[in-house]
Design a protein around this motif. Structure first.
Motif, short mmCIF file in Angstrom:
data_model
loop_
_atom_site.label_atom_id
_atom_site.label_comp_id
_atom_site.label_asym_id
_atom_site.label_seq_id
_atom_site.Cartn_x
_atom_site.Cartn_y
_atom_site.Cartn_z
N THR A 1 54.95 32.52 52.79
CA THR A 1 54.85 31.26 52.20
C THR A 1 54.21 31.48 50.70
O THR A 1 53.45 32.62 50.56
CB THR A 1 54.31 30.00 52.97
OG1 THR A 1 53.05 30.89 53.20
CG2 THR A 1 55.27 29.88 54.12
N PHE A 2 54.38 30.48 50.14
CA PHE A 2 53.43 30.48 48.83
C PHE A 2 52.36 29.63 48.98
O PHE A 2 52.31 28.67 49.64
CB PHE A 2 54.59 30.17 47.45
CG PHE A 2 55.47 31.34 47.30
CD1 PHE A 2 55.15 32.02 46.27
CD2 PHE A 2 56.80 31.23 47.92
CE1 PHE A 2 55.78 33.40 45.92
CE2 PHE A 2 57.33 32.37 47.49
CZ PHE A 2 57.20 33.57 46.64
N PRO A 3 51.59 29.80 48.13
CA PRO A 3 50.86 30.90 47.21
C PRO A 3 50.66 32.16 47.83
O PRO A 3 50.06 31.99 48.94
CB PRO A 3 49.94 30.16 46.30
CG PRO A 3 49.07 29.30 47.33
CD PRO A 3 50.19 28.82 47.93
N ARG A 4 50.96 33.05 47.16
CA ARG A 4 50.71 34.51 47.62
C ARG A 4 49.36 35.16 46.52
O ARG A 4 49.54 34.81 45.27
CB ARG A 4 51.99 35.49 47.34
CG ARG A 4 52.86 35.10 48.31
CD ARG A 4 54.35 36.09 48.15
NE ARG A 4 55.25 35.60 49.00
CZ ARG A 4 56.43 36.30 49.32
NH1 ARG A 4 56.63 37.16 48.38
NH2 ARG A 4 57.19 35.86 49.65
N LEU A 5 48.59 35.66 47.34
CA LEU A 5 47.66 36.32 46.51
C LEU A 5 47.63 37.78 46.42
O LEU A 5 47.68 38.54 47.56
CB LEU A 5 46.19 35.95 47.13
CG LEU A 5 44.96 36.17 46.23
CD1 LEU A 5 44.92 35.96 44.84
CD2 LEU A 5 43.68 35.94 47.23
N TYR A 6 47.51 38.47 45.30
CA TYR A 6 47.51 39.93 45.25
C TYR A 6 46.29 40.38 44.80
O TYR A 6 45.95 39.82 43.47
CB TYR A 6 48.80 40.34 44.14
CG TYR A 6 50.20 39.93 44.60
CD1 TYR A 6 50.55 40.72 45.61
CD2 TYR A 6 50.79 38.69 44.14
CE1 TYR A 6 52.05 40.35 46.37
CE2 TYR A 6 52.01 38.33 44.73
CZ TYR A 6 52.72 39.19 45.59
OH TYR A 6 53.90 38.85 46.15
N GLU A 7 45.47 41.37 45.29
CA GLU A 7 44.38 41.81 44.81
C GLU A 7 44.48 43.17 44.29
O GLU A 7 45.18 43.96 45.00
CB GLU A 7 43.19 41.78 45.78
CG GLU A 7 42.78 40.65 46.33
CD GLU A 7 42.15 40.05 45.24
OE1 GLU A 7 41.14 40.45 44.45
OE2 GLU A 7 41.74 38.45 45.59
N PHE A 8 44.27 43.48 43.10
CA PHE A 8 44.72 44.89 42.49
C PHE A 8 43.51 45.74 42.49
O PHE A 8 42.19 45.49 42.20
CB PHE A 8 45.01 44.70 41.08
CG PHE A 8 46.27 43.76 40.92
CD1 PHE A 8 47.65 44.07 41.38
CD2 PHE A 8 46.31 42.52 40.55
CE1 PHE A 8 48.55 43.32 41.25
CE2 PHE A 8 47.21 41.57 40.18
CZ PHE A 8 48.57 42.06 40.64
N SER A 9 43.70 47.23 42.86
CA SER A 9 42.66 48.17 42.84
C SER A 9 43.00 49.38 41.93
O SER A 9 42.41 50.38 41.88
CB SER A 9 42.12 48.63 43.98
OG SER A 9 43.29 49.07 44.88
N SER B 1 43.16 39.80 40.01
CA SER B 1 44.01 39.32 41.04
C SER B 1 45.13 38.38 40.41
O SER B 1 44.89 38.02 39.30
CB SER B 1 43.38 38.54 42.12
OG SER B 1 42.56 37.13 41.21
N ALA B 2 45.94 38.23 41.34
CA ALA B 2 47.02 37.21 40.62
C ALA B 2 47.49 36.20 42.18
O ALA B 2 47.64 36.60 43.00
CB ALA B 2 48.38 38.08 40.37
N SER B 3 47.55 35.19 41.68
CA SER B 3 48.06 34.03 42.57
C SER B 3 49.21 33.48 42.07
O SER B 3 49.49 33.05 40.89
CB SER B 3 47.00 32.90 42.63
OG SER B 3 47.61 32.00 43.49
N VAL B 4 50.27 33.60 43.13
CA VAL B 4 51.80 33.26 42.63
C VAL B 4 52.17 31.90 43.56
O VAL B 4 52.16 32.17 44.62
CB VAL B 4 52.65 34.48 42.96
CG1 VAL B 4 54.18 34.03 42.56
CG2 VAL B 4 52.25 35.61 42.20
N ALA B 5 52.61 31.07 42.86
CA ALA B 5 53.24 29.96 43.36
C ALA B 5 54.67 29.78 43.08
O ALA B 5 55.20 30.35 42.13
CB ALA B 5 52.49 28.42 42.94
N CYS B 6 55.31 28.99 44.07
CA CYS B 6 56.78 29.02 43.93
C CYS B 6 57.08 27.76 44.00
O CYS B 6 56.69 27.01 44.79
CB CYS B 6 57.63 29.85 44.80
SG CYS B 6 59.26 30.01 44.46
#
Length: 159
Positions: free
Chosen positions: A105-113, A121-126
């Protein structure tokens, strides 16, 4: 000729008056104080401008990093909706935001390293937007880096 003590004292007083006049006239000291004060003010102003420039530069770098984090998050979401043809196991993907399974499900959270996006980070909603009988999945990705955020929005369809 003998000089009396009174005459000697008068000569000494006259000689000391000649060396140190009682009222000196000139602008040397006030001008020097003015120049020193002016240079101090200019130095303080330049120091403040350099500090502001460094802060603005860092905010600009973080803004660019946040944009790329948001763009990467949106790209991940688009890749989950339109998988690469080289990966047939991903071909049975949903056609709208509401079709995803419970674990996706959304929102999805991406943590970058990775370098460049480290600590971003990026939080994606749909959201599905229907218009003229066509469903348009709309991804809104918010990238954040060191307190600076940028938003990327992508609207797409299968049509």
């Amino acid at each position: 000729m003998r000089i009396s003590e009174g005459d000697a004292g008068a000569r000494r007083a006259h000689a000391s008056k000649a060396l140190c006049p009682p009222k000196q006239k000139g602008i040397g000291l006030p001008a020097a104080i003015f120049v020193i004060t002016l240079l101090a003010v200019i130095t303080a102003a330049v120091y403040q401008l350099v500090g502001q420039n460094a802060q603005t530069y860092q905010e600009q770098v973080n803004s660019t990093r946040a944009f790329y984090a948001a763009e990467t998050g949106a790209g991940f979401a688009m890749n989950s909706l339109f998988p690469p043809e080289d990966y047939p196991e991903f071909l049975a993907q949903p056609t709208s935001c509401s079709d995803w399974g419970a674990g996706e499900t959304f929102p999805r959270l991406y943590e970058f390293s990775v370098e460049g996006l480290n600590q971003c980070s990026a939080s994606v909603a749909c959201e599905d937007i229907a218009f003229g009988g066509v469903v348009y999945p709309t991804f809104t990705s918010t990238g954040s880096c060191d307190g600076v955020s940028r938003i990327v929005q992508i609207r797409t369809s299968y049509e």
